[in-house]
Design a protein around this motif. Sequence first.
Motif, PDB file in Angstrom:
ATOM      1  N   LEU A 147       0.836  -1.206   0.000  1.00  0.00           N
ATOM      2  CA  LEU A 147       0.000   0.000   0.000  1.00  0.00           C
ATOM      3  C   LEU A 147       0.872   1.257   0.000  1.00  0.00           C
ATOM      4  N   TYR A 148       1.873   1.272   0.867  1.00  0.00           N
ATOM      5  CA  TYR A 148       2.773   2.431   0.897  1.00  0.00           C
ATOM      6  C   TYR A 148       3.573   2.535  -0.400  1.00  0.00           C
ATOM      7  N   ASP A 149       3.972   1.403  -0.946  1.00  0.00           N
ATOM      8  CA  ASP A 149       4.714   1.415  -2.200  1.00  0.00           C
ATOM      9  C   ASP A 149       3.854   1.970  -3.328  1.00  0.00           C
ATOM     10  N   TRP A 150       2.569   1.626  -3.310  1.00  0.00           N
ATOM     11  CA  TRP A 150       1.625   2.147  -4.313  1.00  0.00           C
ATOM     12  C   TRP A 150       1.562   3.672  -4.227  1.00  0.00           C
ATOM     13  N   LEU A 151       1.385   4.187  -3.026  1.00  0.00           N
ATOM     14  CA  LEU A 151       1.307   5.637  -2.859  1.00  0.00           C
ATOM     15  C   LEU A 151       2.600   6.313  -3.287  1.00  0.00           C
ATOM     16  N   ARG A 152       3.736   5.706  -2.936  1.00  0.00           N
ATOM     17  CA  ARG A 152       5.029   6.264  -3.313  1.00  0.00           C
ATOM     18  C   ARG A 152       5.178   6.299  -4.837  1.00  0.00           C
ATOM     19  N   ALA A 153       4.785   5.229  -5.497  1.00  0.00           N
ATOM     20  CA  ALA A 153       4.908   5.148  -6.951  1.00  0.00           C
ATOM     21  C   ALA A 153       3.948   6.113  -7.640  1.00  0.00           C
ATOM     22  N   VAL A 154       2.700   6.182  -7.153  1.00  0.00           N
ATOM     23  CA  VAL A 154       1.700   7.045  -7.783  1.00  0.00           C
ATOM     24  C   VAL A 154       2.082   8.514  -7.638  1.00  0.00           C
ATOM     25  N   TYR A 155       2.520   8.904  -6.446  1.00  0.00           N
ATOM     26  CA  TYR A 155       2.898  10.306  -6.284  1.00  0.00           C
ATOM     27  C   TYR A 155       4.208  10.620  -6.996  1.00  0.00           C
ATOM     28  N   GLY A 156       5.067   9.631  -7.149  1.00  0.00           N
ATOM     29  CA  GLY A 156       6.243   9.831  -7.980  1.00  0.00           C
ATOM     30  C   GLY A 156       5.851  10.055  -9.433  1.00  0.00           C
ATOM     31  N   TYR A 157       4.847   9.317  -9.887  1.00  0.00           N
ATOM     32  CA  TYR A 157       4.385   9.495 -11.263  1.00  0.00           C
ATOM     33  C   TYR A 157       3.662  10.831 -11.436  1.00  0.00           C
ATOM     34  N   PHE A 158       2.904  11.227 -10.417  1.00  0.00           N
ATOM     35  CA  PHE A 158       2.302  12.560 -10.467  1.00  0.00           C
ATOM     36  C   PHE A 158       3.383  13.619 -10.675  1.00  0.00           C
ATOM     37  N   ASP A 159       4.480  13.485  -9.960  1.00  0.00           N
ATOM     38  CA  ASP A 159       5.563  14.453 -10.079  1.00  0.00           C
ATOM     39  C   ASP A 159       6.108  14.484 -11.503  1.00  0.00           C
ATOM     40  N   LEU A 160       6.260  13.311 -12.101  1.00  0.00           N
ATOM     41  CA  LEU A 160       6.735  13.244 -13.485  1.00  0.00           C
ATOM     42  C   LEU A 160       5.766  13.902 -14.457  1.00  0.00           C
ATOM     43  N   ARG A 161       4.474  13.759 -14.186  1.00  0.00           N
ATOM     44  CA  ARG A 161       3.455  14.310 -15.079  1.00  0.00           C
ATOM     45  C   ARG A 161       3.060  15.747 -14.727  1.00  0.00           C
TER      46      ARG A 161
END
Length: 333
Positions: free
Chosen positions: A303-317
């Motif tokens: 769950l934490y990894d999901w949030l970390r990955a999603v917000y990392g992708y938000f940053d990229l986009r």
Amino acid sequence: MSERSLLDPPPPALKARFKEGFGQRALLTIDTEEEFDWSKPLAPTGHKVDHLLRIGKFQEFCEGIGVIPVYLVDWPVVSSGQAKDIFPPLVASGRAEIGVQLHPWVNPPQREAVTAHNSFAGNLPPDLEQEKFDNLVDAIEQNLGVSPLIYRAGRYGVGSQTASILKQRGIAIDTSVRPHHDYSEEGGPDFSRHPDYPYWTDEQRSLLEIPLTTCYWGMLRKQGATLQPLVQKFPGLGGALARTGMLERIPLTPEGTTKEEAIRCIDIALDDGLELLVLSLHSPSLVPGHTPYVRNEDDLDALYDWLRAVYGYFDLRGVKPTSVGEIMHQVEV
């Protein structure tokens, strides 16, 4: 002018617009609620909120990725000693926000039978729905020192009078609508025709709806609303369509959605020009064993990894985190 219902899809003219420079943003909402066995019938008493002790760790994680979470609290939470200790300092320092979540089966007054039908607050007599809601908001104001501005009905259970009830108490935002989902077989609302974008629920622009983000992905995604009733009727059809890349419904949540699916949903939403993405999860998922999505520590790490990955992708986009306060400041009235 007649009151519009949250059950009805809005006309295109009520699509909300944001001020220049708002860009594309993401709001993290937490259904902050009691612990209960999702596989058993609902019960009005005997619930614990021990998982709230993990809010501190979760909050530190959110602050580390620059996110202000919105805790949508219900009666067992707000009436607990833990909530009174945990949430006021977070709100006072601007690190978190508080909203309302009504679980009618655990919220006084409890004059109705506890049934699946009555678990959708909008199915209750309007005076009882309002009394439960008012009691909950009163408790939030008294126990947490906050006048909340945002609401989510438990089980997304809005009704024909919910909008009027919210506006009477000064609620500015509803976030109960879950597009592309139909709960009518359980007695709940049908959101299959509701849009993904934020919209005003009335011509006076006094209540803003920010739907939970759900995307259709695949070759048939434009036909998703038409095909979804068939998918619900024939359970095997949805899996077949998803496996072949034809159609997949993806809610933006770490509960039951993989990182890869979430990123596909984000791409679709952003490419379609969606300005506000709304993520959600349940607070009992912060401790293994309370929800079907987090059964062990590996699931919690995921769950934490999901949030970390999603917000990392938000940053990229180029998607920035936002808050209820910012949304109210940036939406054009």
